[in-house]
Write a protein that holds these residues in place. Structure first.
Motif, mmCIF file in Angstrom:
data_model
loop_
_atom_site.group_PDB
_atom_site.id
_atom_site.type_symbol
_atom_site.label_atom_id
_atom_site.label_comp_id
_atom_site.label_asym_id
_atom_site.label_seq_id
_atom_site.Cartn_x
_atom_site.Cartn_y
_atom_site.Cartn_z
ATOM 1 N N GLN A 175 7.292 16.610 -25.279
ATOM 2 C CA GLN A 175 6.099 17.356 -24.973
ATOM 3 C C GLN A 175 6.063 17.649 -23.332
ATOM 4 N N THR A 176 7.272 17.288 -22.545
ATOM 5 C CA THR A 176 7.363 17.700 -21.164
ATOM 6 C C THR A 176 7.030 19.167 -21.098
ATOM 7 N N PRO A 177 6.184 19.672 -19.969
ATOM 8 C CA PRO A 177 6.073 20.975 -19.717
ATOM 9 C C PRO A 177 7.372 21.442 -19.162
ATOM 10 N N THR A 178 7.582 22.739 -19.533
ATOM 11 C CA THR A 178 8.579 23.499 -18.896
ATOM 12 C C THR A 178 7.921 24.248 -17.607
ATOM 13 N N THR A 179 8.859 24.871 -16.929
ATOM 14 C CA THR A 179 8.273 26.001 -16.063
ATOM 15 C C THR A 179 7.987 27.373 -16.475
ATOM 16 N N GLU A 180 8.483 27.535 -17.782
ATOM 17 C CA GLU A 180 8.521 29.051 -18.446
ATOM 18 C C GLU A 180 7.125 29.092 -19.147
ATOM 19 N N PRO A 181 6.337 30.290 -18.865
ATOM 20 C CA PRO A 181 5.172 30.404 -19.639
ATOM 21 C C PRO A 181 5.569 30.651 -21.014
ATOM 22 N N TYR A 182 4.452 30.336 -22.004
ATOM 23 C CA TYR A 182 4.815 30.181 -23.548
ATOM 24 C C TYR A 182 4.800 31.793 -23.875
ATOM 25 N N ALA A 183 4.118 32.555 -23.159
ATOM 26 C CA ALA A 183 4.196 33.952 -23.794
ATOM 27 C C ALA A 183 5.632 34.784 -23.484
ATOM 28 N N GLU A 184 6.178 34.390 -22.141
ATOM 29 C CA GLU A 184 7.564 34.737 -21.653
ATOM 30 C C GLU A 184 8.444 34.357 -22.771
ATOM 31 N N LEU A 185 8.471 32.726 -23.123
ATOM 32 C CA LEU A 185 9.207 32.253 -23.986
ATOM 33 C C LEU A 185 9.413 33.135 -25.167
ATOM 34 N N LEU A 186 8.079 33.419 -25.941
ATOM 35 C CA LEU A 186 7.965 34.175 -27.212
ATOM 36 C C LEU A 186 8.881 35.703 -26.943
ATOM 37 N N ARG A 187 8.451 36.057 -25.760
ATOM 38 C CA ARG A 187 9.215 37.679 -25.499
ATOM 39 C C ARG A 187 10.502 37.682 -25.459
ATOM 40 N N ARG A 188 10.846 36.404 -24.726
ATOM 41 C CA ARG A 188 12.655 36.316 -24.507
ATOM 42 C C ARG A 188 13.470 36.074 -25.706
ATOM 43 N N CYS A 189 12.748 35.106 -26.674
ATOM 44 C CA CYS A 189 13.489 34.804 -27.851
ATOM 45 C C CYS A 189 13.292 36.195 -28.858
ATOM 46 N N ALA A 190 12.271 36.620 -28.637
ATOM 47 C CA ALA A 190 12.054 37.998 -29.616
ATOM 48 C C ALA A 190 13.015 38.945 -29.266
ATOM 49 N N ASP A 191 13.290 39.284 -28.074
ATOM 50 C CA ASP A 191 14.386 40.079 -27.546
ATOM 51 C C ASP A 191 15.756 39.848 -27.926
ATOM 52 N N ARG B 61 -0.543 29.519 -19.595
ATOM 53 C CA ARG B 61 -0.101 28.349 -20.551
ATOM 54 C C ARG B 61 1.575 28.225 -20.197
ATOM 55 N N VAL B 62 2.025 27.032 -19.955
ATOM 56 C CA VAL B 62 3.438 26.862 -20.137
ATOM 57 C C VAL B 62 3.954 26.135 -21.524
ATOM 58 N N ALA B 63 5.203 26.549 -21.863
ATOM 59 C CA ALA B 63 5.671 26.162 -23.030
ATOM 60 C C ALA B 63 6.325 24.702 -22.661
ATOM 61 N N THR B 64 6.242 23.742 -23.835
ATOM 62 C CA THR B 64 6.797 22.466 -23.871
ATOM 63 C C THR B 64 8.200 22.672 -24.103
ATOM 64 N N VAL B 65 9.148 21.383 -23.735
ATOM 65 C CA VAL B 65 10.355 21.479 -24.133
ATOM 66 C C VAL B 65 10.685 21.692 -25.676
ATOM 67 N N ALA B 66 9.702 20.862 -26.584
ATOM 68 C CA ALA B 66 9.861 21.034 -27.749
ATOM 69 C C ALA B 66 9.593 22.495 -28.414
ATOM 70 N N GLU B 67 8.613 23.151 -27.777
ATOM 71 C CA GLU B 67 8.349 24.549 -28.075
ATOM 72 C C GLU B 67 9.460 25.613 -27.659
ATOM 73 N N ARG B 68 10.092 25.427 -26.588
ATOM 74 C CA ARG B 68 11.478 25.985 -26.071
ATOM 75 C C ARG B 68 12.385 25.568 -26.956
ATOM 76 N N PHE B 69 12.637 24.612 -27.474
ATOM 77 C CA PHE B 69 13.868 24.414 -28.324
ATOM 78 C C PHE B 69 13.389 24.867 -29.579
ATOM 79 N N GLY B 70 12.126 24.850 -30.224
ATOM 80 C CA GLY B 70 12.149 25.219 -31.375
ATOM 81 C C GLY B 70 12.153 27.012 -31.549
ATOM 82 N N CYS B 71 11.634 27.498 -30.347
ATOM 83 C CA CYS B 71 12.011 29.001 -30.195
ATOM 84 C C CYS B 71 13.433 29.412 -30.391
#
Length: 466
Positions: free
Chosen positions: A289-305, A360-370
């Protein structure tokens, strides 16, 4: 049954090197029935699309009824060992059987035809690349789990499969107080679906993987509309929740939703329903659950791309090959369903990214999941499309252009294989079966508790849309 007993039983499951083939699984159940004719009754409940008899094994004579069904998705065989272990335990462990006071109706695999198409990796399930290369998952309208009748909003579905009809009849005949649909995931940690918010059960659902040394999956949920009852425990809200969520995003729900689930059908009878989702491989990032430096919305867009680019590659190959393909294999049917579906998932993720708070920044777990979802879909559906093309080339019916498309996809697929996540570790099968077995025991114990309120009547139970 207290939690300590459940943990003892869950951590005592024997280990296995791989998963049983369909014939072996059925032979083991038949041998159990032959050895204990006074405790096991075999009933034919239907026939698969390819003509295989479907059987339910009734064990015990308790005052509560439970239906446990494996193979609802044929690429998810952890439940094969769980179903067998449950059956053997209830036949040989009289103390446990009496404590749960349950009559069990166990179906080892409800989709034997589909499961046979995954058997090439069953002897070595610890290699994700091999797993994906021999992967098969039916198109949504050919999945037993998601072809129960459904009518909600603009969606109407009644194309019930023969296997689904057998499942429906079993539920209606038994009217179970507990339904366990045996599923599993692929990578990360353990999570659950539960039809009721039951703190005592949830506490045990958390305790079982902890006792087995497995993490909970606290990252990106399987679907963004899921309602969390507790960490890694989600409510079974049915297709209605998905429909309303998609409609709110401006996405046509009819493009994503078709049939309802077995849980929706069983809840008509007041059943408690549970699903334990288990990974074949664990990764330390899955519950970080450690926060990353990447906004969650940007994570979604990056993985969607990234997913969009892979989906377009697969679609281009499928479109080019389709006019030349002559063998209507299940792999081709699945590819024609899942490859276009990737584009719809991309649109949905981009739409929800636009609604996420910028701060809102993504957590490590959210980044890994996406990120791992992108890897998962590339490997799964690229592998299935390769199998569809190879069916033609192996049969000797493929024109030269199809062979070139196969080679092109194989080369691209190899690059996706090389992109597999580092740091993942295979999980001993005994621990995975232990989690499912423990979840069954926890829910059956709750159902058998004489102090709990009586089950709801048929008239007051949520219908689940059908």
């Amino acid at each position: 049954m207290d939690q300590r007993t459940i943990l003892r039983l869950a951590t005592s499951v024997p280990d296995h090197d791989g998963f049983p083939l369909v014939d072996d699984l059925h032979a083991r159940f038949d041998a159990l029935a032959a050895a204990h004719p006074d405790q096991v009754t075999v009933t034919r409940i239907g026939t698969s699309r390819l003509g295989e008899p479907l059987h339910s094994y009734r064990i015990g004579s308790g005052s509560h009824a439970a239906v446990v069904v494996g193979g609802v998705h044929p690429n998810e065989p952890i439940g094969s060992w769980t179903a067998l272990h449950l059956a053997e335990t209830m036949v040989t462990d009289q103390v446990t059987a009496e404590a749960l006071d349950t009559t069990w109706h166990i179906v080892p695999t409800i989709d034997p035809d589909g499961m046979r198409l995954n058997e090439a990796w069953f002897d070595d399930p610890f290699d994700r690349v091999r797993y994906a290369r021999h992967f098969y998952r039916p198109a949504p309208d050919s999945q037993v789990e998601w072809t129960f009748p459904n009518s909600h909003g603009s969606v109407y579905f009644d194309q019930v499969l023969p296997e689904t009809l057998a499942f429906m009849r079993l539920i209606d005949d038994v009217r179970p107080e507990l339904l366990v649909s045996l599923h599993n995931g692929e990578m990360g940690g353990v999570y659950y679906y539960l039809s009721e918010d039951l703190p005592d059960v949830i506490d045990t659902l958390h305790a079982v993987p902890r006792a087995l040394g497995l993490p909970l999956d606290t990252g990106e949920p399987e679907s963004p509309y899921l309602r969390e009852l507790a960490p890694a425990v989600f409510a079974m809200d049915g297709v209605e929740a998905a429909y309303d969520y998609l409609e709110g995003l401006g996405v046509d729900p009819g493009e994503h939703i078709h049939g309802a689930s077995s849980a929706a059908w069983a809840m008509r009878h007041g059943a408690l329903c549970v699903v334990a989702e288990l990974p074949y491989w664990s990764h330390p990032d899955a519950d970080d659950q450690t926060p990353t430096t990447e906004p969650y919305a940007e994570l979604l867009r990056r993985c969607a791309d990234e997913l969009d680019a892979s989906g377009r590659e697969l679609q281009e190959i499928l479109d080019a090959a389709s006019p030349m393909l002559t063998i209507e294999t299940p792999f081709l049917e699945g590819s024609r369903a899942f490859v276009p579906m990737i584009a719809g998932m991309v649109d949905t993720d981009r739409a929800r990214a636009d609604r996420e708070p910028a701060a809102r920044v993504a957590t490590v777990a959210e980044r890994f999941g996406c990120e791992d979802l992108v890897r998962c879909f590339r490997l799964r559906y690229g592998g299935m499309l390769l199998r569809a093309l190879e069916s033609e080339t192996t049969a000797g019916t493929a024109p030269a252009a199809v062979r070139r498309l196969r080679d092109r996809l194989a080369e691209r697929y190899a690059s996706w294989q090389a992109d597999e996540a580092t740091g993942s570790e295979p999980i001993a099968i005994s621990r995975l079966v232990g989690v499912q077995f423990g979840a069954i025991l926890a829910c059956a114990s709750h159902v058998a508790d004489p102090t709990r309120a009586s089950r709801p009547s048929l008239a007051t139970t949520t219908t689940g849309g059908a």
